[in-house]
Design a protein around this motif. Structure first.
Motif, PDB file in Angstrom:
ATOM      1  N   PRO A  57     -33.229   7.056 -48.560  1.00  0.00           N
ATOM      2  CA  PRO A  57     -34.480   7.778 -48.830  1.00  0.00           C
ATOM      3  C   PRO A  57     -35.094   8.427 -47.587  1.00  0.00           C
ATOM      4  O   PRO A  57     -35.710   9.480 -47.676  1.00  0.00           O
ATOM      5  N   ASN A  58     -34.909   7.817 -46.424  1.00  0.00           N
ATOM      6  CA  ASN A  58     -35.495   8.369 -45.194  1.00  0.00           C
ATOM      7  C   ASN A  58     -34.442   8.955 -44.245  1.00  0.00           C
ATOM      8  O   ASN A  58     -34.725   9.209 -43.084  1.00  0.00           O
ATOM      9  N   TRP A  59     -33.213   9.193 -44.725  1.00  0.00           N
ATOM     10  CA  TRP A  59     -32.137   9.694 -43.885  1.00  0.00           C
ATOM     11  C   TRP A  59     -31.228  10.579 -44.726  1.00  0.00           C
ATOM     12  O   TRP A  59     -30.609  10.122 -45.680  1.00  0.00           O
ATOM     13  N   SER A  60     -31.123  11.858 -44.347  1.00  0.00           N
ATOM     14  CA  SER A  60     -30.318  12.805 -45.108  1.00  0.00           C
ATOM     15  C   SER A  60     -28.982  13.067 -44.416  1.00  0.00           C
ATOM     16  O   SER A  60     -28.780  12.698 -43.256  1.00  0.00           O
ATOM     17  N   PHE A  61     -28.090  13.737 -45.123  1.00  0.00           N
ATOM     18  CA  PHE A  61     -26.835  14.130 -44.506  1.00  0.00           C
ATOM     19  C   PHE A  61     -27.108  15.081 -43.343  1.00  0.00           C
ATOM     20  O   PHE A  61     -26.447  15.025 -42.311  1.00  0.00           O
ATOM     21  N   GLU A  62     -28.110  15.945 -43.482  1.00  0.00           N
ATOM     22  CA  GLU A  62     -28.458  16.858 -42.399  1.00  0.00           C
ATOM     23  C   GLU A  62     -28.962  16.098 -41.167  1.00  0.00           C
ATOM     24  O   GLU A  62     -28.709  16.510 -40.039  1.00  0.00           O
ATOM     25  N   PRO A 114     -18.770  13.882 -45.041  1.00  0.00           N
ATOM     26  CA  PRO A 114     -19.551  13.695 -46.259  1.00  0.00           C
ATOM     27  C   PRO A 114     -19.004  12.518 -47.057  1.00  0.00           C
ATOM     28  O   PRO A 114     -17.792  12.364 -47.181  1.00  0.00           O
ATOM     29  N   ASN A 115     -19.886  11.689 -47.567  1.00  0.00           N
ATOM     30  CA  ASN A 115     -19.434  10.543 -48.357  1.00  0.00           C
ATOM     31  C   ASN A 115     -19.413  10.856 -49.845  1.00  0.00           C
ATOM     32  O   ASN A 115     -18.938  10.059 -50.634  1.00  0.00           O
ATOM     33  N   VAL A 116     -19.935  12.017 -50.237  1.00  0.00           N
ATOM     34  CA  VAL A 116     -19.899  12.472 -51.627  1.00  0.00           C
ATOM     35  C   VAL A 116     -19.724  13.992 -51.621  1.00  0.00           C
ATOM     36  O   VAL A 116     -19.978  14.653 -50.618  1.00  0.00           O
TER      37      VAL A 116
END
Length: 142
Positions: free
Chosen positions: A16-21, A36-38
């Motif tokens: 929730p507080n950490w994006s792929f970006e 990427p994990n998905v």
């Protein structure tokens, strides 16, 4: 890792507080590609970066990380790392803070021309880098 000539990846999970970006911002400035994990959004974000890396051909390029280059990006948590090959530079500036940095002034030479690696448009310094974001650029001499 790099010191053994092996491929390396930053395994990037989202929270929730950490994006792929966010993962891209941290990993790219360290010379590492996040994995990427998905599929979906992470793959859409990293695919253009893969193309930039492939087009530049970092194989054999000199890696000059932020901790070795003395480039002041105007804020403690904004860093600039670059690859140099045949007098052409592929640079990554990452703002790893929670605050926008509107005064990033990358100067590698007096005769430089800087281009956004995603759009090809010329960039004038200083630039802005939003909080927890990065920018990728080509720096060439005129």
């Amino acid at each position: 890792g790099r010191n053994f000539g092996l491929n390396y990846e930053f395994i990037a999970y989202t929270f929730p507080n950490w994006s792929f970006e966010d993962s891209m911002t941290v990993a790219l400035v360290h010379g590492v590609l996040p994995r990427p994990n998905v599929i979906g959004e992470p793959l859409e974000k990293i695919s253009p970066v893969w193309k930039i890396i492939d087009d530049y051909d970092v194989t054999g390029a000199k890696f000059v990380p932020y901790w070795e280059n003395n480039i002041d990006c105007g804020a403690e948590k904004t860093k600039f790392t670059y690859f140099e090959k045949q007098n052409k530079i592929l640079g990554i500036v990452s703002n790893m803070s929670n605050t926008d940095n509107n005064n990033v002034n990358i100067v590698l030479s007096e005769n430089q021309v800087v281009f956004d690696a995603f759009t090809g448009e010329e960039i004038s310094m200083p630039i802005s880098v939003k909080a927890r974001k990065h920018r990728i650029m080509y720096v060439n001499n005129k």
